[in-house]
Structures are given as structure tokens and as C-alpha cells.
Design an enzyme around this catalytic site. Sequence first.
Site, PDB file in Angstrom:
ATOM      1  N   GLU A  46      25.658   7.083 -63.941  1.00 27.24           N
ATOM      2  CA  GLU A  46      24.305   6.936 -64.631  1.00 27.24           C
ATOM      3  C   GLU A  46      24.762   7.228 -65.981  1.00 27.24           C
ATOM      4  O   GLU A  46      25.341   8.430 -66.415  1.00 27.24           O
ATOM      5  CB  GLU A  46      23.234   8.338 -64.192  1.00 27.24           C
ATOM      6  CG  GLU A  46      22.084   7.994 -64.799  1.00 27.24           C
ATOM      7  CD  GLU A  46      21.041   9.197 -64.560  1.00 27.24           C
ATOM      8  OE1 GLU A  46      21.279   9.843 -63.643  1.00 27.24           O
ATOM      9  OE2 GLU A  46      20.115   9.215 -64.792  1.00 27.24           O
ATOM     10  N   ARG A 270      32.922  17.135 -54.192  1.00 26.20           N
ATOM     11  CA  ARG A 270      32.907  17.220 -55.636  1.00 26.20           C
ATOM     12  C   ARG A 270      33.859  18.066 -56.274  1.00 26.20           C
ATOM     13  O   ARG A 270      34.280  19.184 -55.745  1.00 26.20           O
ATOM     14  CB  ARG A 270      31.580  18.043 -55.991  1.00 26.20           C
ATOM     15  CG  ARG A 270      30.826  17.286 -56.989  1.00 26.20           C
ATOM     16  CD  ARG A 270      29.440  18.196 -57.135  1.00 26.20           C
ATOM     17  NE  ARG A 270      29.174  18.054 -58.385  1.00 26.20           N
ATOM     18  CZ  ARG A 270      28.679  16.818 -58.959  1.00 26.20           C
ATOM     19  NH1 ARG A 270      28.216  15.875 -58.015  1.00 26.20           N
ATOM     20  NH2 ARG A 270      28.157  16.601 -60.220  1.00 26.20           N
ATOM     21  N   LYS A 280      26.994  17.054 -66.391  1.00 27.99           N
ATOM     22  CA  LYS A 280      26.605  16.246 -67.509  1.00 27.99           C
ATOM     23  C   LYS A 280      25.301  17.179 -68.383  1.00 27.99           C
ATOM     24  O   LYS A 280      25.291  17.120 -69.558  1.00 27.99           O
ATOM     25  CB  LYS A 280      26.366  14.932 -67.401  1.00 27.99           C
ATOM     26  CG  LYS A 280      27.493  13.991 -67.205  1.00 27.99           C
ATOM     27  CD  LYS A 280      27.044  12.389 -67.173  1.00 27.99           C
ATOM     28  CE  LYS A 280      26.511  12.263 -65.369  1.00 27.99           C
ATOM     29  NZ  LYS A 280      26.327  10.886 -65.320  1.00 27.99           N
TER      30      LYS A 280
HETATM   31  P1  ATP Z   1      26.642  15.361 -63.137  1.00 28.48           P
HETATM   32  O1  ATP Z   1      26.106  16.283 -62.358  1.00 28.48           O
HETATM   33  O2  ATP Z   1      27.739  15.873 -63.905  1.00 28.48           O
HETATM   34  O3  ATP Z   1      25.509  14.681 -64.252  1.00 28.48           O
HETATM   35  P2  ATP Z   1      26.422  12.944 -61.384  1.00 28.48           P
HETATM   36  O4  ATP Z   1      27.012  13.008 -60.017  1.00 28.48           O
HETATM   37  O5  ATP Z   1      24.976  13.010 -61.915  1.00 28.48           O
HETATM   38  O6  ATP Z   1      27.233  14.450 -62.386  1.00 28.48           O
HETATM   39  P3  ATP Z   1      26.966  10.450 -61.873  1.00 28.48           P
HETATM   40  O7  ATP Z   1      26.808   9.632 -63.155  1.00 28.48           O
HETATM   41  O8  ATP Z   1      25.767  10.258 -61.153  1.00 28.48           O
HETATM   42  O9  ATP Z   1      26.919  11.866 -62.298  1.00 28.48           O
HETATM   43  O10 ATP Z   1      28.388  10.191 -61.109  1.00 28.48           O
HETATM   44  C1  ATP Z   1      28.932   9.293 -60.856  1.00 28.48           C
HETATM   45  C2  ATP Z   1      29.735   9.289 -59.882  1.00 28.48           C
HETATM   46  O11 ATP Z   1      30.535  10.189 -60.151  1.00 28.48           O
HETATM   47  C3  ATP Z   1      29.099   9.579 -58.575  1.00 28.48           C
HETATM   48  O12 ATP Z   1      29.339   8.806 -57.429  1.00 28.48           O
HETATM   49  C4  ATP Z   1      29.389  11.000 -58.637  1.00 28.48           C
HETATM   50  O13 ATP Z   1      29.237  11.448 -57.105  1.00 28.48           O
HETATM   51  C5  ATP Z   1      30.752  11.213 -59.102  1.00 28.48           C
HETATM   52  N1  ATP Z   1      30.830  12.592 -59.432  1.00 28.48           N
HETATM   53  C6  ATP Z   1      30.276  13.329 -60.449  1.00 28.48           C
HETATM   54  N2  ATP Z   1      30.796  14.183 -60.790  1.00 28.48           N
HETATM   55  C7  ATP Z   1      31.579  14.482 -59.865  1.00 28.48           C
HETATM   56  C8  ATP Z   1      32.443  15.915 -59.480  1.00 28.48           C
HETATM   57  N3  ATP Z   1      32.716  16.867 -60.235  1.00 28.48           N
HETATM   58  N4  ATP Z   1      33.547  15.532 -58.645  1.00 28.48           N
HETATM   59  C9  ATP Z   1      33.565  14.265 -57.851  1.00 28.48           C
HETATM   60  N5  ATP Z   1      33.121  13.395 -58.093  1.00 28.48           N
HETATM   61  C10 ATP Z   1      32.087  13.343 -59.067  1.00 28.48           C
HETATM   62 MG    MG Z   2      23.441  11.771 -61.271  1.00 25.82          MG
END
Ligand code: ATP
Ligand code: MG
Length: 579
Positions: A46, A270, A280
Site C-alpha cells: 500500500e 511476518r 509503517k
Molecule cells: P505495515 O503494518 O508496516 O504497514 P503492511 O502489511 O500494512 O505493513 P503493506 O504495504 O500492505 O504493508 O505490505 C505489502 C506486503 O508486504 C504485504 O504482502 C505484507 O503482508 C508484506 N509485509 C508487510 N510487513 C511485513 C513483515 N513485517 N514481514 C513480512 N512481510 C511483510
Molecule cells: Mg497494509
Amino acid sequence: MSEAPTTNGAGATEAPRPSNFVRDIIIQDVAVGKHGGRVHTRFPPEPNGYLHIGHAKSICLNFGLAREFNGKCNLRFDDTNPCKEEVEYVESIERDVRWMGFEWDGLYYASDYFGQLYEWAIELVKQGKAYVCDLTAEQVREYRGTLTEPGKESPYRNRPIEENLDLFTRMKNGEFPDGSRTLRAKIDMASPNLNMRDPVLYRILRASHHRTGDTWCIYPMYDYAHGQSDSLEGITHSICTLEFEDHRPLYEWFIEQLGIFPSRQFEFDRLNLTYTMLSKRRLLQLVQTKVVNGWDDPRMPTLSGIRRRGYTPEALRLFCSRIGVSKTNGIIELGLLEHSLREDLNKRSPRVMAVLRPLKLVIENYPEGQIEQMEAVNNPEDPSAGTRRVEFSRELYIEQEDFRETPPKGYYRLYPGNEVRLRYGYLVRCTGVVKNDAGEVTEVRCTYDPLTKGGNTPDGRKVKSTIHWVSAAHAIDADVRLYENLFLKEDPNDVEPGKDWTDNLNPNSLEVLTGCKMEPGLAGAKAGDGFQFERMGYFCVDPDSTPEKLVFNRTIGLRDTWAKIEKAQKADQKAEKKK
Ligand code: ATP
Ligand code: MG
């Protein structure tokens, strides 16, 4: 040799390949010819912030598996929430994915599909599987029930299809205020899975979208957009983190009702790292409250932060291959990441001498005005890196910590009467000090043995310590930024009552040293160039450098705490076996 190790070549033996259940699934799918043996993944960030080390794991997994199986991987911006998304983030994400060493096959935005998603929503309404609901967001929550109680059906659930079609069209046309109505799937308010209790597909929101502008005033929810986007792109393996496990039935429900390409979702653990915040939203808070100097502050766990800090994509990929992929969440030691980093930097970093906290050393019997060019090895790990010449003269700088007027027990570096080796120079013996009015040592005096050029001892006499130096007249000045962990606690989210995660921030995460003295050969170094400062650690040039003054970031020190932990663990295991 000096007390601190100058290299830290961790054992080069590769561990057995860590388990990766997603790879195992793909191997099976390919073997039975599923989708013609085709493998197509996607990385779906995102664009609401900068990518962090956790995303690196997802990038390595998605792009790495595609590469391994001769498949494809798309980069898809999951931009269904117009309020938080910005072009700046899109650009940084593209830069970071490329920096990790990957190139996408297709570049897409969930917003590319807004039209198609809307058509499909109409189809669901026509099938009697979606309805317009007038409950407020709060009421929807109330009606949803809990894990132990079933939900209540919305009074609008049985609206006739024609009325739903009319209302949904008018929602899209902007006839209703924000938040006044939603489109919901008609599934099962008694489902044990809360996600299946008539989830919201569309909400009314007048917000300008970074790509579609003001075309839409209704926006699809993540769950409604994600699987259908996968399906449209022909994604065979949609890999996401474990918190979406409970969303999988819904993911499958949409695909089934619409009869579209059957993408499948798989969930993995994760990445969590000790002393590191990987969210983020919270990283954005650190940027906004100016705890750090932007998303690329070298203390940040963002890819742009660690890149500026001097991390290499090779080190990150090595780390990601070591941690494996599993179905249960855990916490990885930061030490393992640092271990991978040192292993990579050790191989690639040119060695130079730099004195961070300078103390003048005067060689009393060295001829005034004489300059010698000493031959120094550029990289003992890489003979092809060759050697260089370093100026040696009567006045040098050494590290303050390499001199003690009264040495503690076990201190083998310079102190009155003691002899040390100057790396690539001569053996010198301390004869005394010069002090200022305050009684502080301003200069250390010594004599050298002309027969020991290059640090050799023709008579085989022993010196216990080798220290680094730079010639005072030739050295260039630089600033050096030393970093510590941003958080004091292993788990930054572990907070005492009445406190907040920000209370776990390390107030001493940055120390700036000025007037550091460096080998003159560093003068032409460019932002991003990395070096090992002998005995001091790995450093890289910061973009804040100017032609007049270099600024270095300490990437990481030399001491390999992970190797220590591992050693201790092995000893423990041995002891355990003996029992
Ligand atoms: P955050 O909670 O940091 O905002 P998010 O999951 O909302 O992370 P996205 O931009 O939606 O962030 O993530 C893009 C991809 O990266 C998704 O498939 C997500 O599952 C993966 N991802 C995000 N954080 C992690 C993590 N700590 N470990 C492994 N994969 C991750
Ligand atoms: Mg997200």
C-alpha cells in the site's frame, strides 16, 4: 595483532536451506501441472509509507520464487484508500524494489481495476449476493456480534434487487453523503468467522485519489479489491502475511461467486526483529514527530534508511534466505541481520585507516620533514583489490582509546614504556606525554625503531598490539555519525502501564563526531561508498557530504555479537548433550 578483530569472516559454510513451505507448495503445483505449471506472484504494497525490512522478506519471497520457477512477479500498488496514499511513496517503493535486485513483470495499481470492480459489484447485487445497507459504521460494528455471539442481520439485508441496484448506482453518482451507506456482501451473520458476516465492499468517501482524482466517491475495501486484482492478473500464488488467514474464506467466496480465475492465497509469518519497529504507521509517526530526520534516516528500519546506513541488498537477501518462511510468527534476533551484513561487507569493503577521536603522536627520532609511502593492503579478503600507498611522517594521529597514561590490567596498547606496532608503519615505544594546563594529555611522544619498517620485527621480538594511525599533515577531516539501536527494549512494543511505545526510544541513538582524521585517499569518495575503517567498523559516505567535508555513517561495528551468541549456544548444546 590488535585486541579488536580487524576481520570477522564468519564461517563460510552454508547452512542447509531453511524451510519454506510456500516453495514446497509451488513444487507440488508445478509437478501436477496446475495452471499449466505457471507460477505468477505479486508484491502488493500500500503506498502509504516507505518499505521496511519486513517488506524485504515479502519481496524476496515473491520475486525470488518467481525467479526460481521461471515465473513472473508483478508489483501492484494496493491503493484503495485515497486518504493515506501519495506519489512520493509510490516512487520510493519502486526504487526500493529495484535496489533489492528485482524487476517486476507487470506494474499495476488496484485503482486500475476500479471500473471492473464496480461492474462485479453490480453483478453480485444482481445475483442477490450484495445489498446497500444504511446502518452507520458504528451500527455495523454493533450488529456484527463477537467471537462468541453471532451477529444480527441488518434491517436492510432483504432489500429487493432493483432497489439495491438503484441505490448503489446513486451511491456511485454522489447522491449520498460520506459514510451514510455501504454496499455489503450477503453471506452469513452467524458465521464463526467475523469476516464472513456481511463484510462491507464499498464505502462512500469524497477524497481525491492520487491516480483517479475525483472520478470516484465510492471506494472498494481491501478484501473486496485484493483477490479480484489477483484474479485479473492471473496470479497463481497470492502470498501474504498470517493476519490475513481469516480473510481467506472471503477471498475465495468472491472468486467463487464471480466465477473468475481462481487465484489462491497462502499466508506466511511476518518478520519481527528485536530492537526494531516494523510498522509503517509508527514509522510515519517517528518521521512526523521528528524523532528521526526523515524516512531515510540511517537509524530507520526502512529500506531507504538502511541503504543510507550502508546496508547492501546482498546482505538483506542473505538474511532473508536464512530466516526461511513458516506458518507461525516469531521474533528474529537483530544479531542475525547484522551477522549477514558483516559477512557481506567483510568481502567487499576496501580497508582504510581513519581515526575517529584523534590524539597526536610525535615520533621524536623520526627526521623532521621526512615522508615515507607505506604499502597498505586494500582488502585481505580480496587479493585483486591490490595495495595502496599511505603517507607516514613524524606527526601522526592515533585513537584516544589506544593510549593510557596508566594502563589497566591486560591493556596492551600504547602507554609510557610500552611498544606497539603502527599498522603498515614501524614499531614505536612511548617515551612520555605533553599535557595542557588542565592536566589533559594533548600529545603522546615516542621513538621508533628504523629496522621495523612495514611493522616487521627482524629480531622476532613480540609486540602485543597493532594500532592504526594517519599522518597529521596529510589527513583529511571528516564528520562521523555513530548510531545505536532506535529502541532500548528487545520488544519495542513491550510497554509498562501508563507508558507508550515511544518511551522505549533510545535517546542516544545518534552521536556525531567532528574533526575525525582520515587517510587522504578518501577525499574523492562518493555518497554510498563503503569502507572498513580498520579496527573501527564499517562506514559509508552519507549524501550530506560536501566537496569540502565528508560525512560518514557507521554502518556497523566489527564485533560480531551474533558469532558470540552462536558460540555460546553451541557450548550450551554440548553441555546439554553431556547431561
Ligand atoms: P505495515 O503494518 O508496516 O504497514 P503492511 O502489511 O500494512 O505493513 P503493506 O504495504 O500492505 O504493508 O505490505 C505489502 C506486503 O508486504 C504485504 O504482502 C505484507 O503482508 C508484506 N509485509 C508487510 N510487513 C511485513 C513483515 N513485517 N514481514 C513480512 N512481510 C511483510
Ligand atoms: Mg497494509
